[in-house]
Write an enzyme that holds these catalytic residues in place. Sequence first.
Site, PDB file in Angstrom:
ATOM      1  N   ARG A   1      -8.366  -3.308  -3.538  1.00 49.51           N
ATOM      2  CA  ARG A   1      -7.207  -3.615  -4.444  1.00 49.51           C
ATOM      3  C   ARG A   1      -6.024  -4.111  -3.441  1.00 49.51           C
ATOM      4  O   ARG A   1      -4.970  -3.568  -3.326  1.00 49.51           O
ATOM      5  CB  ARG A   1      -6.842  -2.497  -5.235  1.00 49.51           C
ATOM      6  CG  ARG A   1      -8.174  -1.982  -5.980  1.00 49.51           C
ATOM      7  CD  ARG A   1      -7.678  -0.925  -6.938  1.00 49.51           C
ATOM      8  NE  ARG A   1      -6.930  -1.479  -8.095  1.00 49.51           N
ATOM      9  CZ  ARG A   1      -6.532  -0.516  -8.904  1.00 49.51           C
ATOM     10  NH1 ARG A   1      -6.704   0.575  -8.836  1.00 49.51           N
ATOM     11  NH2 ARG A   1      -5.542  -1.091 -10.017  1.00 49.51           N
TER      12      ARG A   1
ATOM     13  N   ARG B   1      -5.227  12.251 -14.517  1.00 46.03           N
ATOM     14  CA  ARG B   1      -4.241  11.289 -14.121  1.00 46.03           C
ATOM     15  C   ARG B   1      -3.869  10.233 -15.303  1.00 46.03           C
ATOM     16  O   ARG B   1      -2.826   9.752 -15.105  1.00 46.03           O
ATOM     17  CB  ARG B   1      -5.080  10.313 -13.000  1.00 46.03           C
ATOM     18  CG  ARG B   1      -5.398  11.098 -11.664  1.00 46.03           C
ATOM     19  CD  ARG B   1      -5.773   9.958 -10.568  1.00 46.03           C
ATOM     20  NE  ARG B   1      -4.686   9.050 -10.448  1.00 46.03           N
ATOM     21  CZ  ARG B   1      -4.530   8.004  -9.447  1.00 46.03           C
ATOM     22  NH1 ARG B   1      -5.698   8.144  -8.641  1.00 46.03           N
ATOM     23  NH2 ARG B   1      -3.527   6.998  -9.697  1.00 46.03           N
TER      24      ARG B   1
ATOM     25  N   ASP C   1     -11.003  -1.690 -17.914  1.00 40.24           N
ATOM     26  CA  ASP C   1     -10.924  -0.181 -17.922  1.00 40.24           C
ATOM     27  C   ASP C   1     -11.644   0.499 -19.189  1.00 40.24           C
ATOM     28  O   ASP C   1     -11.472   1.412 -19.222  1.00 40.24           O
ATOM     29  CB  ASP C   1      -9.447   0.028 -18.377  1.00 40.24           C
ATOM     30  CG  ASP C   1      -8.401  -0.159 -17.073  1.00 40.24           C
ATOM     31  OD1 ASP C   1      -8.951  -0.258 -16.044  1.00 40.24           O
ATOM     32  OD2 ASP C   1      -7.209  -0.364 -17.396  1.00 40.24           O
TER      33      ASP C   1
ATOM     34  N   LYS D   1      -0.435   4.779 -20.796  1.00 36.36           N
ATOM     35  CA  LYS D   1      -0.102   5.193 -19.185  1.00 36.36           C
ATOM     36  C   LYS D   1       0.235   3.888 -18.491  1.00 36.36           C
ATOM     37  O   LYS D   1       1.236   3.685 -17.718  1.00 36.36           O
ATOM     38  CB  LYS D   1      -1.243   5.726 -18.439  1.00 36.36           C
ATOM     39  CG  LYS D   1      -1.299   5.743 -16.966  1.00 36.36           C
ATOM     40  CD  LYS D   1      -2.427   6.114 -16.417  1.00 36.36           C
ATOM     41  CE  LYS D   1      -3.748   5.266 -16.008  1.00 36.36           C
ATOM     42  NZ  LYS D   1      -3.819   4.291 -14.941  1.00 36.36           N
ATOM     43  N   ASN D   2      -0.512   2.911 -18.384  1.00 38.75           N
ATOM     44  CA  ASN D   2      -0.376   1.626 -17.960  1.00 38.75           C
ATOM     45  C   ASN D   2       0.962   0.726 -18.543  1.00 38.75           C
ATOM     46  O   ASN D   2       1.491  -0.022 -17.754  1.00 38.75           O
ATOM     47  CB  ASN D   2      -1.588   0.839 -17.823  1.00 38.75           C
ATOM     48  CG  ASN D   2      -2.677   1.394 -16.944  1.00 38.75           C
ATOM     49  OD1 ASN D   2      -2.433   2.274 -16.373  1.00 38.75           O
ATOM     50  ND2 ASN D   2      -3.778   0.699 -17.207  1.00 38.75           N
TER      51      ASN D   2
ATOM     52  N   CYS E   1      -9.263   1.567  -2.958  1.00 40.35           N
ATOM     53  CA  CYS E   1      -9.536   2.590  -3.782  1.00 40.35           C
ATOM     54  C   CYS E   1     -11.022   2.770  -4.110  1.00 40.35           C
ATOM     55  O   CYS E   1     -11.670   1.758  -4.099  1.00 40.35           O
ATOM     56  CB  CYS E   1      -8.575   2.816  -4.706  1.00 40.35           C
ATOM     57  SG  CYS E   1      -8.707   1.693  -6.341  1.00 40.35           S
TER      58      CYS E   1
END
Length: 423
Positions: free
Chosen positions: A121, A401, A309, A22-23, A116
């Site tokens: 951030r 997500r 993460d 994803k990233n 968030c």
Amino acid sequence: MEKFVVHGGSQLSGSLNVSGSKNASLPILAATLLTREECVIRRVPDVSDTNYMLQILQNLGAEVERASGNVIIKCEKIRSHEAPYDLVRKMRASVCVMGPLLARQNRADVSLPGGCVIGDRPIDLHLKGLEGLGADVTVDGGNVHLEARRGLIGDTIDMAGKHGATVLGTDNVMMAAVLAKGTTVITGAACEPEVVDLADFLISMGAKISGAGTPRIEIEGVDELGGVKHTVIPDRIEAGTFLVAGAMAAKDQITLKRVNPEHLASVSQVLEACGCGLEIGDNTISISRAENPVGANITTEPYPGFPTDMQAQMCALFATTPGLSVVKDTIFPQRFMHASEMKRMGANIEVDEGTAMINGVEQLSAAPVMASDLRASAALLLAGLTAKGNTEISRIYHIDRGYEHIDDKLVGLGAEIERLPAD
Ligand code: EPU
């Protein structure tokens, strides 16, 4: 809002294919704005964050087709240079259209993403970097306006911040610099594999970049970039999450396929130190549970250190590992929302100033819990796998997500998870 019911106690076995990252996908999709030609991006995970990014690109004028993991994008003409709040607020990574828009249009208007749940951030380093390439930056009404009237001009840009390098900030400056005049040197650059994948994508488009994967990236601006085909790297965080699932609930062994074990070295080392059995192949990793599990002390760091993460998932593992484990998040010290939810399941976790002290209990017990962010949701799902009873996890849109069909993948390994519609 849908929810998961995780029936605790199933044991996992078999194998699964890890999805594309994803990233890595998000900035690569944004980078397609840098050319008029068609780009084909393979192995883009079907998760809501990549869908948001495609919506943003369509809004900016790109034509997008998506079929079975492949995305075809052509942005012949950019019809807007604005990423509005209603899209940006859904996904912070939308800020990475700033660099490509500036490079191609000399202008970008992007809503400030705001805070968030994992903490403050800021994007100050992104803005400082783009300013260093010649953009005028103004912030007004919650929006950032960037304009480079005379075009972007290469320079030496330091991207190091007080919490280390910034991943998307490095991406933004790199994407802006590829079409800038002259040479840009990024110092204090993020070294994450996702930055390297973006650099590889840009290089195949015709960009001149060296040093990606080190703290010093050098970019020689070119006049134009062309369309390419690119396959996104495997998702190391999805893989790490499944490794923890194996460490907690494997019957004998589970095997992850289509991974890059090098990207997971820090995670594998910790799991081995905790007593798990790991077998590492060229692009596979198998894991079995520890016979005598022990906890660990981990501190998150930029790559190649232990990833923030993966912090929440490790908390889930340590919640039922005998003894004391200490987990410190130096990158996002407030990223511990999962701790209070796991406490509701009987975990013994105390969090103070970015550090969780976890005393392993024998077993967690099911409770209704609420997902707060992507990795926290993954941690709750992992905790539910071995808890006594049925754990109900609400707000699972957070997990959708960033994890492609995580429930189906776990069910394929033998877990019992139901996805229920909202009440
Ligand atoms: N920071 C600043 N100023 C900036 C930018 C960042 O002070 O202008 C600070 C942050 O507050 C943080 C540190 O620098 O303390 C590192 O943040 P970074 O900018 O690297 O985070 P990011 O690029 O916004 C990416 C991932 C995150 C991951 C972080 C750290 C994407 C889309 N997101 O975010 O992934 O946690 O790097 O590795 O690539 C996730 O996937 O769950 C996730 C949150």
